[in-house]
Enzyme design. Structure first.
Site, PDB file in Angstrom:
ATOM      1  N   HIS A  45       0.805  -1.215   0.000  1.00 12.47           N
ATOM      2  CA  HIS A  45       0.000   0.000   0.000  1.00 12.47           C
ATOM      3  C   HIS A  45       0.844   1.275   0.000  1.00 12.47           C
ATOM      4  CE1 HIS A  45      -3.102  -2.895   0.824  1.00 12.47           C
ATOM      5  NE2 HIS A  45      -4.031  -1.963   0.760  1.00 12.47           N
ATOM      6  N   ASP A 179      -4.487  -3.090  12.763  1.00 15.71           N
ATOM      7  CA  ASP A 179      -4.931  -2.738  11.411  1.00 15.71           C
ATOM      8  C   ASP A 179      -5.298  -4.033  10.709  1.00 15.71           C
ATOM      9  OD1 ASP A 179      -5.154  -2.099   8.723  1.00 15.71           O
ATOM     10  OD2 ASP A 179      -3.210  -1.105   8.568  1.00 15.71           O
ATOM     11  N   TRP A 231     -18.163 -16.682   9.283  1.00 15.14           N
ATOM     12  CA  TRP A 231     -19.407 -15.900   9.247  1.00 15.14           C
ATOM     13  C   TRP A 231     -19.313 -14.640  10.111  1.00 15.14           C
ATOM     14  CZ3 TRP A 231     -18.814 -20.914  10.898  1.00 15.14           C
ATOM     15  CH2 TRP A 231     -18.788 -21.110  12.289  1.00 15.14           C
ATOM     16  N   GLY A 311       1.315  -3.696  16.366  1.00 16.32           N
ATOM     17  CA  GLY A 311       2.135  -2.502  16.210  1.00 16.32           C
ATOM     18  C   GLY A 311       3.574  -2.701  16.644  1.00 16.32           C
TER      19      GLY A 311
END
Length: 340
Positions: A45, A179, A231, A311
């Site tokens: 990203h 995240d 689910w 993190g």
């Protein structure tokens, strides 16, 4: 991969932003956010996402000149419209605004409509934690995740971030930032495993016959990523989509274009909580340190490899990449620097 100094990576991306039409502080910030994402090890990203960002600017899905506009406010909750501007700039501004509102009200929230891909979701959790506030944010996406019990995509993988501010005993940042997407692996991660010719560490989706698999090639062929918690992840994806779209007045996943190069008009939500008015930093640190100590003290599966908190690895990767140079894809780096 090739390693380059962080300053060189930022400079090349800044030139790329200027070439796309961004100017001034907006070009600087957009380049920094891309560069920091790569520096922190989220390669899918950061720089690797820049070619798609360029395509979306060129095809009109991203308007580099558009800026967010507030369209409604009630107390500590505001609605904003991003007008299809660069998603990372709109998200950065939205979390900053939520932080400002939390200073006034204890809680601050921004519901953002009509925006574009925000790149690394965790960026905005780190932003909140570094400001000393708790942060929660999420986004919807184009349909790329089948609901549980279905074979075709009707949900987004809708990443969510939860951030807890924390300093270590030396007063250095040691924030806890989770995240996660609603798919076990993002499609960017699946493609990275494909390129390396490696299997996923756990099942990440289904093959075309409907069997769970760790084979990234098979998942790419079926386009059937696995929701986290089966689910449960499917239901969480749907409710996150509803919250973001309904609170912002923006689009839900089913209204967003399915073409990855035209994924625009997404909806997002940003929440900041300022604990300073009701809890001391000493009390908060005591609680966080106790939780993390229990995690580190848990018996590891592999001796010498204790469990990590969300993190923790990011800080280690950040330090290594600043010291040794940031890993970049040679082909993408060549394309970026040759075009300068």
């Amino acid at each position: 991969m090739l390693r380059v100094p962080f300053a060189d990576l930022y400079a090349a991306l800044h030139r790329g932003m200027l070439a796309l039409g961004l100017t001034g502080e907006r070009a600087e910030l957009c380049a920094r956010l891309f560069a920091e994402t790569t520096r922190d090890g989220v390669y899918t990203h950061g720089l690797n996402r820049f070619p798609r960002f360029t395509s979306m600017v060129n095809n009109g899905s991203v308007d580099v000149h558009a800026q967010p506009e507030r369209i409604a406010r009630i107390g500590g909750l505001e609605r904003w419209d991003a007008h299809l501007g660069p998603g990372n700039l709109a998200a950065y501004a939205s979390m900053n605004r939520a932080i400002e509102l939390s200073r006034q009200h204890g809680l601050g929230a921004v519901a953002l409509a009509n925006t574009t891909h925000w790149m690394r979701a965790g960026t905005y959790g780190w932003l909140a934690a570094e400001a000393g506030v708790f942060g929660i944010c999420w986004t919807n996406t184009m349909p790329n995740l089948p609901p549980w019990g279905a074979t075709t995509a009707a949900l987004g993988n809708n990443p969510i971030v939860l951030a807890v501010p924390r300093l270590n005993d030396n007063g250095e940042p040691a924030h806890i930032v989770l995240d996660v997407a609603m798919s076990q692996f993002s499609y960017g991660a699946i493609d990275s495993y494909r390129k390396r010719g490696e299997l996923l560490p756990v099942d990440g989706g289904f093959d075309t016959a409907g069997n769970l698999t760790r084979d990234p090639e098979a998942i790419h062929a079926s386009q059937r990523a696995l929701p986290i918690g089966y689910w449960k992840g499917s239901g969480l994806s749907m409710t996150l989509d509803l919250f973001a779209a309904m609170l912002s007045g923006g689009q839900a996943t089913n209204q967003i274009p399915r073409d990855p190069t035209r994924e625009s008009g997404v909806s997002q939500f940003f929440l900041a909580i300022d604990p300073s008015s009701f809890a001391s930093s000493t009390e908060l640190k005591r609680i966080a340190d106790g939780v993390l100590a229990s995690v580190h003290d848990a018996t590891p599966v592999e001796p010498g490899k204790p469990a990590r908190y969300p993190g923790e690895q990011t800080l280690l990767i950040r330090e290594e990449n600043m010291r040794l140079g940031v890993p970049v894809d040679p082909d993408i780096w060549h394309q970026l620097t040759v075009s300068d």
